[in-house]
Design a protein around this motif. Sequence first.
Motif, PDB file in Angstrom:
ATOM      1  N   LEU A 230     -27.670   7.790  -5.952  1.00  0.00           N
ATOM      2  CA  LEU A 230     -28.943   7.829  -5.233  1.00  0.00           C
ATOM      3  C   LEU A 230     -29.100   6.595  -4.351  1.00  0.00           C
ATOM      4  O   LEU A 230     -29.581   6.685  -3.215  1.00  0.00           O
ATOM      5  N   PHE A 231     -28.678   5.440  -4.862  1.00  0.00           N
ATOM      6  CA  PHE A 231     -28.711   4.212  -4.055  1.00  0.00           C
ATOM      7  C   PHE A 231     -27.811   4.369  -2.832  1.00  0.00           C
ATOM      8  O   PHE A 231     -28.195   4.015  -1.709  1.00  0.00           O
ATOM      9  N   ALA A 232     -26.601   4.917  -3.035  1.00  0.00           N
ATOM     10  CA  ALA A 232     -25.673   5.118  -1.921  1.00  0.00           C
ATOM     11  C   ALA A 232     -26.240   6.088  -0.894  1.00  0.00           C
ATOM     12  O   ALA A 232     -26.102   5.882   0.320  1.00  0.00           O
ATOM     13  N   VAL A 233     -26.884   7.150  -1.377  1.00  0.00           N
ATOM     14  CA  VAL A 233     -27.497   8.130  -0.469  1.00  0.00           C
ATOM     15  C   VAL A 233     -28.576   7.467   0.379  1.00  0.00           C
ATOM     16  O   VAL A 233     -28.654   7.691   1.599  1.00  0.00           O
ATOM     17  N   ARG A 234     -29.408   6.636  -0.244  1.00  0.00           N
ATOM     18  CA  ARG A 234     -30.449   5.931   0.506  1.00  0.00           C
ATOM     19  C   ARG A 234     -29.836   5.050   1.598  1.00  0.00           C
ATOM     20  O   ARG A 234     -30.335   4.998   2.733  1.00  0.00           O
ATOM     21  N   MET A 235     -28.766   4.339   1.248  1.00  0.00           N
ATOM     22  CA  MET A 235     -28.113   3.456   2.228  1.00  0.00           C
ATOM     23  C   MET A 235     -27.523   4.261   3.384  1.00  0.00           C
ATOM     24  O   MET A 235     -27.652   3.873   4.557  1.00  0.00           O
ATOM     25  N   LEU A 236     -26.876   5.376   3.068  1.00  0.00           N
ATOM     26  CA  LEU A 236     -26.257   6.193   4.114  1.00  0.00           C
ATOM     27  C   LEU A 236     -27.314   6.823   5.020  1.00  0.00           C
ATOM     28  O   LEU A 236     -27.094   6.951   6.233  1.00  0.00           O
ATOM     29  N   ILE A 237     -28.436   7.205   4.435  1.00  0.00           N
ATOM     30  CA  ILE A 237     -29.522   7.757   5.253  1.00  0.00           C
ATOM     31  C   ILE A 237     -30.012   6.704   6.241  1.00  0.00           C
ATOM     32  O   ILE A 237     -30.234   6.993   7.428  1.00  0.00           O
ATOM     33  N   ARG A 238     -30.152   5.462   5.792  1.00  0.00           N
ATOM     34  CA  ARG A 238     -30.574   4.391   6.694  1.00  0.00           C
ATOM     35  C   ARG A 238     -29.528   4.141   7.772  1.00  0.00           C
ATOM     36  O   ARG A 238     -29.853   4.013   8.960  1.00  0.00           O
ATOM     37  N   ILE A 239     -28.269   4.086   7.371  1.00  0.00           N
ATOM     38  CA  ILE A 239     -27.187   3.799   8.324  1.00  0.00           C
ATOM     39  C   ILE A 239     -27.134   4.850   9.427  1.00  0.00           C
ATOM     40  O   ILE A 239     -26.947   4.529  10.607  1.00  0.00           O
ATOM     41  N   PHE A 240     -27.313   6.113   9.043  1.00  0.00           N
ATOM     42  CA  PHE A 240     -27.166   7.187  10.032  1.00  0.00           C
ATOM     43  C   PHE A 240     -28.465   7.533  10.764  1.00  0.00           C
ATOM     44  O   PHE A 240     -28.449   8.358  11.672  1.00  0.00           O
ATOM     45  N   ASN A 241     -29.575   6.888  10.384  1.00  0.00           N
ATOM     46  CA  ASN A 241     -30.847   7.195  11.035  1.00  0.00           C
ATOM     47  C   ASN A 241     -31.492   6.007  11.737  1.00  0.00           C
ATOM     48  O   ASN A 241     -32.271   6.202  12.655  1.00  0.00           O
ATOM     49  N   TRP A 242     -31.199   4.804  11.313  1.00  0.00           N
ATOM     50  CA  TRP A 242     -31.817   3.636  11.920  1.00  0.00           C
ATOM     51  C   TRP A 242     -30.974   3.134  13.085  1.00  0.00           C
ATOM     52  O   TRP A 242     -29.802   2.779  12.919  1.00  0.00           O
ATOM     53  N   LYS A 243     -31.562   3.097  14.264  1.00  0.00           N
ATOM     54  CA  LYS A 243     -30.830   2.678  15.466  1.00  0.00           C
ATOM     55  C   LYS A 243     -30.281   1.262  15.352  1.00  0.00           C
ATOM     56  O   LYS A 243     -29.207   0.950  15.857  1.00  0.00           O
ATOM     57  N   ILE A 244     -31.028   0.385  14.674  1.00  0.00           N
ATOM     58  CA  ILE A 244     -30.628  -1.009  14.567  1.00  0.00           C
ATOM     59  C   ILE A 244     -29.320  -1.186  13.791  1.00  0.00           C
ATOM     60  O   ILE A 244     -28.634  -2.208  13.912  1.00  0.00           O
ATOM     61  N   LEU A 245     -28.963  -0.165  12.987  1.00  0.00           N
ATOM     62  CA  LEU A 245     -27.744  -0.239  12.174  1.00  0.00           C
ATOM     63  C   LEU A 245     -26.544   0.402  12.874  1.00  0.00           C
ATOM     64  O   LEU A 245     -25.559   0.754  12.219  1.00  0.00           O
ATOM     65  N   PHE A 246     -26.609   0.504  14.208  1.00  0.00           N
ATOM     66  CA  PHE A 246     -25.520   1.134  14.956  1.00  0.00           C
ATOM     67  C   PHE A 246     -24.154   0.521  14.675  1.00  0.00           C
ATOM     68  O   PHE A 246     -23.165   1.258  14.504  1.00  0.00           O
ATOM     69  N   PRO A 247     -24.002  -0.816  14.600  1.00  0.00           N
ATOM     70  CA  PRO A 247     -22.664  -1.377  14.342  1.00  0.00           C
ATOM     71  C   PRO A 247     -22.084  -0.921  12.998  1.00  0.00           C
ATOM     72  O   PRO A 247     -20.888  -0.622  12.904  1.00  0.00           O
ATOM     73  N   ILE A 248     -22.939  -0.864  11.967  1.00  0.00           N
ATOM     74  CA  ILE A 248     -22.467  -0.414  10.658  1.00  0.00           C
ATOM     75  C   ILE A 248     -22.116   1.074  10.717  1.00  0.00           C
ATOM     76  O   ILE A 248     -21.119   1.517  10.145  1.00  0.00           O
ATOM     77  N   ARG A 249     -22.944   1.845  11.424  1.00  0.00           N
ATOM     78  CA  ARG A 249     -22.683   3.277  11.571  1.00  0.00           C
ATOM     79  C   ARG A 249     -21.346   3.510  12.277  1.00  0.00           C
ATOM     80  O   ARG A 249     -20.559   4.368  11.862  1.00  0.00           O
ATOM     81  N   TRP A 250     -21.077   2.731  13.314  1.00  0.00           N
ATOM     82  CA  TRP A 250     -19.808   2.872  14.053  1.00  0.00           C
ATOM     83  C   TRP A 250     -18.625   2.570  13.138  1.00  0.00           C
ATOM     84  O   TRP A 250     -17.622   3.298  13.132  1.00  0.00           O
ATOM     85  N   ALA A 251     -18.736   1.492  12.339  1.00  0.00           N
ATOM     86  CA  ALA A 251     -17.653   1.116  11.434  1.00  0.00           C
ATOM     87  C   ALA A 251     -17.429   2.181  10.361  1.00  0.00           C
ATOM     88  O   ALA A 251     -16.282   2.514  10.019  1.00  0.00           O
ATOM     89  N   LEU A 252     -18.528   2.727   9.837  1.00  0.00           N
ATOM     90  CA  LEU A 252     -18.414   3.759   8.810  1.00  0.00           C
ATOM     91  C   LEU A 252     -17.803   5.028   9.373  1.00  0.00           C
ATOM     92  O   LEU A 252     -16.955   5.662   8.725  1.00  0.00           O
ATOM     93  N   ARG A 253     -18.201   5.401  10.567  1.00  0.00           N
ATOM     94  CA  ARG A 253     -17.601   6.578  11.213  1.00  0.00           C
ATOM     95  C   ARG A 253     -16.101   6.384  11.400  1.00  0.00           C
ATOM     96  O   ARG A 253     -15.303   7.311  11.231  1.00  0.00           O
TER      97      ARG A 253
END
Length: 316
Positions: A230-253
């Motif tokens: 559940l903690f991981a799901v919350r983090m992934l939801i933030r990564i894929f929805n919050w614009k400010i986390l674009f660098p982390i989203r790019w790295a995860l992709r």
Amino acid sequence: MKILLTSNWHETPFAEKKFETQKESLGEKIIQVLGSEGSSQVMRRMSDALKTFDFSTVINNGDLQENSKNEQGLVSDADVQSAKNIIASFQKKHYVEMKLNAGNHELGYHKSSQPLATDPDGGISLQSTKNFKKLTGTSTLYQSFPLGDYQIVLIPYLMTEKEAKDFNVENKKIRILNRLYKELQGERKIILFIHDPDSLMDERLASMIRVDKNKIPLVFCGHYHAQMTLFAVRMLIRIFNWKILFPIRWALRLLLNIAFDGEISKAVQESYRQRKMVPSLMKEFDVQIIPAPGGMLGFGGGFLTLDLETLEIVKN
């Protein structure tokens, strides 16, 4: 009266056939290796608990085994017989009855709902639903039975899937919701078991629970394998929805591209964008996660015990 709650055993009687119908990838290999850690130790603890205490029932909240055509669910006679053997062996060894909910591995799952899915023929079918009912000896996927002072209701994974292969899934969802509505009009309070918490994204189901929460003191789910998920799901939801986390989203992709492929990487992103309300719904309904014996990638495994007199829940 105490009952033991377990989920997501993922027994592998057809391990040699796993990649005949789904793609093999680096990510899948990592999941398989890490996912097997700790399971046997937890199963021994479960066995000791069943010998030590007088449990009336074991509820397995789905995903008993991985089948011969894994993402298609229980589609062959061999799948059904294997699952019957697992259940019969467990019941005979522990002198206890096991009730099995219909998880995604019983019914099948499609990449539109499970982004890591790769079988082009994956998904729920009439055959998988018929075979599940044959396995459990029930007439419907929706199961309900009295236990102590409560009505136990098992909501199948079907409520999560967006489509089925050869029938109208919406019609079956309506039948499930109608059955639950009638249960809620009765005198008994309900303990609700949902295989996949994503099913709460069905607004009709969520609304029904919300309106009659006083009649539903406990809601359990499986599928997540461990509380840490559940903690991981919350983090992934933030990564894929919050614009400010674009660098982390790019790295995860990029990592997903390497571990799986570009199609799955994109599907994972879309999935977590669509699922952004799931954690808040789980919090609203105080959903208790039933852990898998192997936990999530080898961590957080276990099982729960529920005292039906006090409603005390203990993680083991």
